[in-house]
Design an enzyme around this catalytic site. Sequence first.
Site, PDB file in Angstrom:
ATOM      1  NE  ARG A 275      -8.535 -33.215   1.680  1.00 59.38           N
ATOM      2  CZ  ARG A 275      -8.392 -31.972   1.246  1.00 59.38           C
ATOM      3  NH1 ARG A 275      -9.245 -31.454   0.379  1.00 59.38           N
ATOM      4  NH2 ARG A 275      -7.407 -31.236   1.705  1.00 59.38           N
ATOM      5  N   GLY A 347      -9.868 -33.784   8.703  1.00 57.25           N
ATOM      6  CA  GLY A 347      -8.828 -32.763   8.789  1.00 57.25           C
ATOM      7  C   GLY A 347      -9.416 -31.444   9.279  1.00 57.25           C
ATOM      8  CD  GLU A 371     -31.428 -42.131  31.102  1.00 56.63           C
ATOM      9  OE1 GLU A 371     -31.628 -43.231  31.639  1.00 56.63           O
ATOM     10  OE2 GLU A 371     -32.284 -41.209  31.095  1.00 56.63           O
ATOM     11  CB  THR A 373     -21.244 -40.439  34.829  1.00 60.20           C
ATOM     12  OG1 THR A 373     -20.839 -41.177  35.990  1.00 60.20           O
ATOM     13  CG2 THR A 373     -21.893 -39.136  35.247  1.00 60.20           C
TER      14      THR A 373
HETATM   15  C1  FAD Z   1     -28.092 -32.131  28.606  1.00 57.44           C
HETATM   16  C2  FAD Z   1     -28.484 -32.860  29.847  1.00 57.44           C
HETATM   17  C3  FAD Z   1     -29.717 -33.480  29.908  1.00 57.44           C
HETATM   18  C4  FAD Z   1     -30.106 -34.146  31.072  1.00 57.44           C
HETATM   19  N1  FAD Z   1     -31.375 -34.686  31.167  1.00 57.44           N
HETATM   20  C5  FAD Z   1     -31.816 -35.125  32.362  1.00 57.44           C
HETATM   21  C6  FAD Z   1     -33.196 -35.475  32.549  1.00 57.44           C
HETATM   22  O1  FAD Z   1     -34.007 -35.430  31.629  1.00 57.44           O
HETATM   23  N2  FAD Z   1     -33.605 -35.860  33.796  1.00 57.44           N
HETATM   24  C7  FAD Z   1     -32.737 -35.922  34.847  1.00 57.44           C
HETATM   25  O2  FAD Z   1     -33.177 -36.253  35.943  1.00 57.44           O
HETATM   26  N3  FAD Z   1     -31.422 -35.621  34.708  1.00 57.44           N
HETATM   27  C8  FAD Z   1     -30.948 -35.209  33.498  1.00 57.44           C
HETATM   28  N4  FAD Z   1     -29.631 -34.848  33.339  1.00 57.44           N
HETATM   29  C9  FAD Z   1     -28.724 -34.969  34.469  1.00 57.44           C
HETATM   30  C10 FAD Z   1     -27.675 -36.069  34.309  1.00 57.44           C
HETATM   31  O3  FAD Z   1     -28.263 -37.317  34.392  1.00 57.44           O
HETATM   32  C11 FAD Z   1     -26.609 -35.813  35.381  1.00 57.44           C
HETATM   33  O4  FAD Z   1     -25.878 -34.668  34.964  1.00 57.44           O
HETATM   34  C12 FAD Z   1     -25.698 -36.991  35.610  1.00 57.44           C
HETATM   35  O5  FAD Z   1     -26.404 -38.024  36.251  1.00 57.44           O
HETATM   36  C13 FAD Z   1     -24.470 -36.631  36.459  1.00 57.44           C
HETATM   37  O6  FAD Z   1     -24.829 -35.925  37.611  1.00 57.44           O
HETATM   38  P1  FAD Z   1     -24.040 -34.571  37.964  1.00 57.44           P
HETATM   39  O7  FAD Z   1     -24.067 -33.721  36.768  1.00 57.44           O
HETATM   40  O8  FAD Z   1     -24.613 -34.019  39.232  1.00 57.44           O
HETATM   41  O9  FAD Z   1     -22.534 -35.016  38.202  1.00 57.44           O
HETATM   42  P2  FAD Z   1     -21.900 -35.604  39.564  1.00 57.44           P
HETATM   43  O10 FAD Z   1     -22.719 -36.721  40.073  1.00 57.44           O
HETATM   44  O11 FAD Z   1     -21.594 -34.481  40.464  1.00 57.44           O
HETATM   45  O12 FAD Z   1     -20.553 -36.200  38.997  1.00 57.44           O
HETATM   46  C14 FAD Z   1     -19.375 -35.414  38.734  1.00 57.44           C
HETATM   47  C15 FAD Z   1     -18.269 -36.369  38.330  1.00 57.44           C
HETATM   48  O13 FAD Z   1     -17.982 -37.270  39.407  1.00 57.44           O
HETATM   49  C16 FAD Z   1     -18.104 -38.598  38.990  1.00 57.44           C
HETATM   50  N5  FAD Z   1     -18.641 -39.426  40.074  1.00 57.44           N
HETATM   51  C17 FAD Z   1     -19.716 -39.167  40.867  1.00 57.44           C
HETATM   52  N6  FAD Z   1     -19.929 -40.171  41.718  1.00 57.44           N
HETATM   53  C18 FAD Z   1     -18.954 -41.083  41.483  1.00 57.44           C
HETATM   54  C19 FAD Z   1     -18.621 -42.351  42.035  1.00 57.44           C
HETATM   55  N7  FAD Z   1     -19.361 -42.909  42.978  1.00 57.44           N
HETATM   56  N8  FAD Z   1     -17.537 -42.993  41.528  1.00 57.44           N
HETATM   57  C20 FAD Z   1     -16.796 -42.478  40.529  1.00 57.44           C
HETATM   58  N9  FAD Z   1     -17.068 -41.282  39.957  1.00 57.44           N
HETATM   59  C21 FAD Z   1     -18.138 -40.604  40.432  1.00 57.44           C
HETATM   60  C22 FAD Z   1     -19.056 -38.570  37.806  1.00 57.44           C
HETATM   61  O14 FAD Z   1     -18.904 -39.700  36.974  1.00 57.44           O
HETATM   62  C23 FAD Z   1     -18.655 -37.264  37.136  1.00 57.44           C
HETATM   63  O15 FAD Z   1     -17.549 -37.473  36.317  1.00 57.44           O
HETATM   64  C24 FAD Z   1     -29.219 -34.217  32.161  1.00 57.44           C
HETATM   65  C25 FAD Z   1     -27.954 -33.595  32.089  1.00 57.44           C
HETATM   66  C26 FAD Z   1     -27.607 -32.894  30.967  1.00 57.44           C
HETATM   67  C27 FAD Z   1     -26.282 -32.177  30.935  1.00 57.44           C
END
Ligand code: FAD
Length: 388
Positions: A275, A347, A371, A373
């Site tokens: 670019r 861009g 796996e 957050t």
């Molecule tokens: C595309 C996709 C594929 C997935 N594949 C799988 C799979 O194959 N098998 C499976 O079992 N799961 C799977 N998951 C689930 C994934 O592992 C969860 O979404 C993740 O562990 C978070 O759980 P939650 O979405 O309930 O969020 P929550 O646990 O409700 O968290 C919400 C927010 O609060 C924060 N939080 C929560 N607890 C705390 C703490 N103690 N301290 C600070 N912050 C905190 C989190 O970091 C997050 O920002 C998948 C999810 C997606 C979107």
Amino acid sequence: MKVFDRLDASVTFSQEESLLLEAVKKLAREKIGPRAEHYDRTASFPTHNVEDINSLGLNAMFVPEAYGGSPVSYAAYLACVREISAACASTGIIWATTFHAMKPLIDFGSEEQKKRLLPRIAGGGLGALAITEPSAGSDATGMKTRFTPEGDHIVVDGGKTFITNGDVADLVLLFGKWSEADDDRKAISCLVVEKDTPGLAVLRTEDKMGHRASSTAAIAFEKCRVPRANLLAGPGEGLKLLLASLNKSRPSVAAHALGIARAAFQDAVAYVNERRQSGRAIIEFQGIQFLLADLAAELAQCEAWLWHVARLVDGGATDFGTEASILKMRASDLAMRITTDAVQLHGGYGYCKDYRVERLMRDAKITQIWEGTNQIHRQLIGRHFLSK
Ligand SMILES: Cc1cc2nc3c(=O)[nH]c(=O)nc-3n(C[C@H](O)[C@H](O)[C@H](O)COP(=O)(O)OP(=O)(O)OC[C@H]3O[C@@H](n4cnc5c(N)ncnc54)[C@H](O)[C@@H]3O)c2cc1C
């Protein structure tokens, strides 16, 4: 890119592993990569990619020889995950999820279970790992799925959400709570549910921001009778299995994130060289060089840490949870950062679907969430330094 080529060359593979890795690179370059845009746009399951992966027999690397497999080092497995994920992140996670789901069966299953179930995976079957529930995400111990023993069977009732491969898996590694145990943590148990078991239903698949070709399913169990022979380890031993399996899958999701990061870095470098603005290639501007320098330094260090963790695992270590958390957290934060900066460096074109970086940025986001957050990983790493 000599820096990264030399880093890759520092990892030692056997001759067979090197040949396998070359075949995976060719498959990724010639078939998986060119199909990625179509599968993303149509949000359709990448059947042809899975078929091609199976025609190379790649699932065999997950499975010990005694059960029809052809295992490789953990480093070689991670290198394959990274290559496939750089070409198509959806395909990468579909394939890696089978490994994540089957590892506890390999490590904790009985001889009879492994003989009966693993050849299906070695031959190309898909696995799913079902932990998350609508009200139990970061705190998996809050899961409500119930396992009630009834003679030679276990009756499963409950539901799981966000399950990768949940609608297509041949074997689902399922976590739930043993009905006869009171203590939340001591109740967690694990069993293998086979495809088409009556009482197992797919409720829906999610419409996602990224990884659009990888199916993410909500699944339900209603009076689902699973043979007791499919219970892994004993009742109440599930938490140990859960933690051990996450330790092995976290470096794998990091390799997947690094595949996305590498792809974005390569695209960014190619674009800034090509670019031109103000009469020169934009890479000649110092502001752009500084940005590339920061990304390259982070990427090189994170990839070096990937191989460090691989060496620990291949060396037989079992207590590498903190290293795995550091890797998962850094690799996924970096994937998000590099893909975002790659869009910036393109861009306005980066914001449009004609360029791959648009998809890579959408694909990167989930790597910070699944796996565990990255907030949870920061906690796990921090806790490691608490004086006992
Ligand atoms: C595309 C996709 C594929 C997935 N594949 C799988 C799979 O194959 N098998 C499976 O079992 N799961 C799977 N998951 C689930 C994934 O592992 C969860 O979404 C993740 O562990 C978070 O759980 P939650 O979405 O309930 O969020 P929550 O646990 O409700 O968290 C919400 C927010 O609060 C924060 N939080 C929560 N607890 C705390 C703490 N103690 N301290 C600070 N912050 C905190 C989190 O970091 C997050 O920002 C998948 C999810 C997606 C979107």
